[in-house]
Write a protein that holds these residues in place. Structure first.
Motif, PDB file in Angstrom:
ATOM      1  N   TYR A  26       0.879  -1.175   0.000  1.00 27.02           N
ATOM      2  CA  TYR A  26       0.000   0.000   0.000  1.00 27.02           C
ATOM      3  C   TYR A  26       0.914   1.222   0.000  1.00 27.02           C
ATOM      4  O   TYR A  26       1.877   1.288   0.778  1.00 27.02           O
ATOM      5  CB  TYR A  26      -0.887   0.051   1.235  1.00 27.02           C
ATOM      6  N   ALA A  38      -5.076   1.991   7.743  1.00 30.29           N
ATOM      7  CA  ALA A  38      -5.424   1.294   8.984  1.00 30.29           C
ATOM      8  C   ALA A  38      -6.215   0.024   8.687  1.00 30.29           C
ATOM      9  O   ALA A  38      -6.008  -1.015   9.333  1.00 30.29           O
ATOM     10  CB  ALA A  38      -6.211   2.221   9.907  1.00 30.29           C
ATOM     11  N   GLU A  39      -7.115   0.093   7.717  1.00 28.83           N
ATOM     12  CA  GLU A  39      -7.855  -1.107   7.311  1.00 28.83           C
ATOM     13  C   GLU A  39      -6.919  -2.125   6.671  1.00 28.83           C
ATOM     14  O   GLU A  39      -7.061  -3.336   6.876  1.00 28.83           O
ATOM     15  CB  GLU A  39      -8.972  -0.731   6.340  1.00 28.83           C
ATOM     16  N   PHE A  40      -5.981  -1.641   5.884  1.00 28.26           N
ATOM     17  CA  PHE A  40      -5.022  -2.530   5.208  1.00 28.26           C
ATOM     18  C   PHE A  40      -4.155  -3.275   6.228  1.00 28.26           C
ATOM     19  O   PHE A  40      -3.943  -4.478   6.120  1.00 28.26           O
ATOM     20  CB  PHE A  40      -4.143  -1.704   4.268  1.00 28.26           C
ATOM     21  N   GLY A 100      -4.728  -3.529   9.675  1.00 28.48           N
ATOM     22  CA  GLY A 100      -5.474  -4.258  10.690  1.00 28.48           C
ATOM     23  C   GLY A 100      -4.657  -4.407  11.961  1.00 28.48           C
ATOM     24  O   GLY A 100      -4.038  -3.450  12.433  1.00 28.48           O
ATOM     25  N   ASP A 101      -4.624  -5.637  12.498  1.00 31.04           N
ATOM     26  CA  ASP A 101      -3.853  -5.881  13.718  1.00 31.04           C
ATOM     27  C   ASP A 101      -2.531  -6.588  13.436  1.00 31.04           C
ATOM     28  O   ASP A 101      -1.927  -7.177  14.333  1.00 31.04           O
ATOM     29  CB  ASP A 101      -4.686  -6.674  14.728  1.00 31.04           C
ATOM     30  N   LEU A 150      -3.228   8.438  13.151  1.00 32.32           N
ATOM     31  CA  LEU A 150      -4.398   7.605  13.489  1.00 32.32           C
ATOM     32  C   LEU A 150      -5.316   8.331  14.461  1.00 32.32           C
ATOM     33  O   LEU A 150      -6.547   8.272  14.345  1.00 32.32           O
ATOM     34  CB  LEU A 150      -3.953   6.280  14.108  1.00 32.32           C
ATOM     35  N   ARG A 206      -8.699   6.728  15.548  1.00 33.22           N
ATOM     36  CA  ARG A 206      -8.276   5.336  15.609  1.00 33.22           C
ATOM     37  C   ARG A 206      -7.079   5.243  16.538  1.00 33.22           C
ATOM     38  O   ARG A 206      -6.415   6.244  16.822  1.00 33.22           O
ATOM     39  CB  ARG A 206      -7.892   4.810  14.222  1.00 33.22           C
ATOM     40  N   ARG A 265      -3.678   2.437  17.792  1.00 34.38           N
ATOM     41  CA  ARG A 265      -2.860   1.261  17.481  1.00 34.38           C
ATOM     42  C   ARG A 265      -2.993   0.233  18.596  1.00 34.38           C
ATOM     43  O   ARG A 265      -2.866   0.561  19.773  1.00 34.38           O
ATOM     44  CB  ARG A 265      -1.401   1.700  17.323  1.00 34.38           C
ATOM     45  N   ASN A 293      -7.324   6.182   7.134  1.00 30.72           N
ATOM     46  CA  ASN A 293      -8.394   5.190   7.278  1.00 30.72           C
ATOM     47  C   ASN A 293      -8.147   3.985   6.374  1.00 30.72           C
ATOM     48  O   ASN A 293      -8.332   2.833   6.787  1.00 30.72           O
ATOM     49  CB  ASN A 293      -9.745   5.830   6.975  1.00 30.72           C
ATOM     50  N   GLU A 294      -7.714   4.242   5.135  1.00 28.77           N
ATOM     51  CA  GLU A 294      -7.428   3.137   4.215  1.00 28.77           C
ATOM     52  C   GLU A 294      -6.283   2.267   4.720  1.00 28.77           C
ATOM     53  O   GLU A 294      -6.371   1.031   4.723  1.00 28.77           O
ATOM     54  CB  GLU A 294      -7.067   3.692   2.834  1.00 28.77           C
ATOM     55  N   GLN A 340      -8.358  10.301   4.683  1.00 29.23           N
ATOM     56  CA  GLN A 340      -8.723   9.190   3.802  1.00 29.23           C
ATOM     57  C   GLN A 340      -7.617   8.145   3.774  1.00 29.23           C
ATOM     58  O   GLN A 340      -7.872   6.933   3.882  1.00 29.23           O
ATOM     59  CB  GLN A 340      -8.995   9.696   2.390  1.00 29.23           C
TER      60      GLN A 340
END
Length: 201
Positions: A38, A77-79, A81-82, A101, A106, A108, A74-75, A71
């Motif tokens: 990403y 962070a979704e990519f 994940g954990d 974040l 959001r 971590r 958020n993208e 934007q």
């Protein structure tokens, strides 16, 4: 080695808040290979200082036409994940990751491992521990222009894999992963050999 997310930020300065992120890249390292990527410039609504443009090649015009920082964060962070995180000089990237974040509400959940701290302990023969120096010293692939996020993230991922192979092949460690990296980076350089011997035993 389990799935690990290796990240790199480019920014307008050193301190989050006073400075903002201008670019982020993440490479997913799995079973010794980069399997996903990403990358995005990000528009935080601030101009790029001239000395930063000289270092990175990123201009105010480039980020003006980029997606918003919100934007992008958020993208990414979704990519991520954990997935456990790694960066070269993670103290820097972790500050910006947490700050950016936080601006999108959001947080971590996972720890960072630092390939710089690991290299200082595991690659003590290197002339210095800058990412470019280590890449050349270890004969790792040239991933592109330094001080751009994707090139630096790929270099850090290659370096992490190089050190993981060294821990397996040279020190006989079979369970090499993020937890081990986080543990080793806290051990003083002078004591790392003894620590590796204990782990092998």
């Amino acid at each position: 080695m389990e799935r690990i997310a290796v990240i790199d930020f480019e920014t307008t300065g050193l301190a989050p808040g006073a400075a903002r992120a201008t670019e982020i890249a993440v490479v997913m390292l799995e079973r010794g290979q980069i399997v996903e990527r990403y990358q995005s410039l990000m528009n935080a609504g601030v101009p790029i200082p001239g000395f930063i443009t000289g270092l990175t090649g990123i201009t105010t015009a480039m980020v003006r036409s980029a997606p918003s920082a919100a934007q992008v964060m958020n993208e990414v962070a979704e990519f991520v994940g954990d997935t456990p995180l790694v960066a070269h000089n993670a103290a820097f990237d972790q500050k910006f990751w947490d700050y950016e974040l936080g601006l999108v509400r959001r947080s971590r959940a996972q720890p960072f491992a630092c390939s710089l701290l690991l290299a200082r302990r595991l690659l003590q023969a290197a002339p210095d521990h800058k990412l470019g120096t280590l890449t050349r010293w270890a004969n790792l692939p040239n991933t592109g222009t330094a001080h751009r996020a994707m090139a630096d993230a790929e270099m850090a991922a290659n370096l992490l894999q190089y050190m993981a192979l060294g821990l397996r092949d040279n020190h006989g460690l079979s369970n090499v992963g993020h937890d081990l990296f986080c543990s080793l980076q806290k051990i003083p350089k002078a004591k790392i050999s003894d620590a590796l011997q204990r782990l092998r035993g």
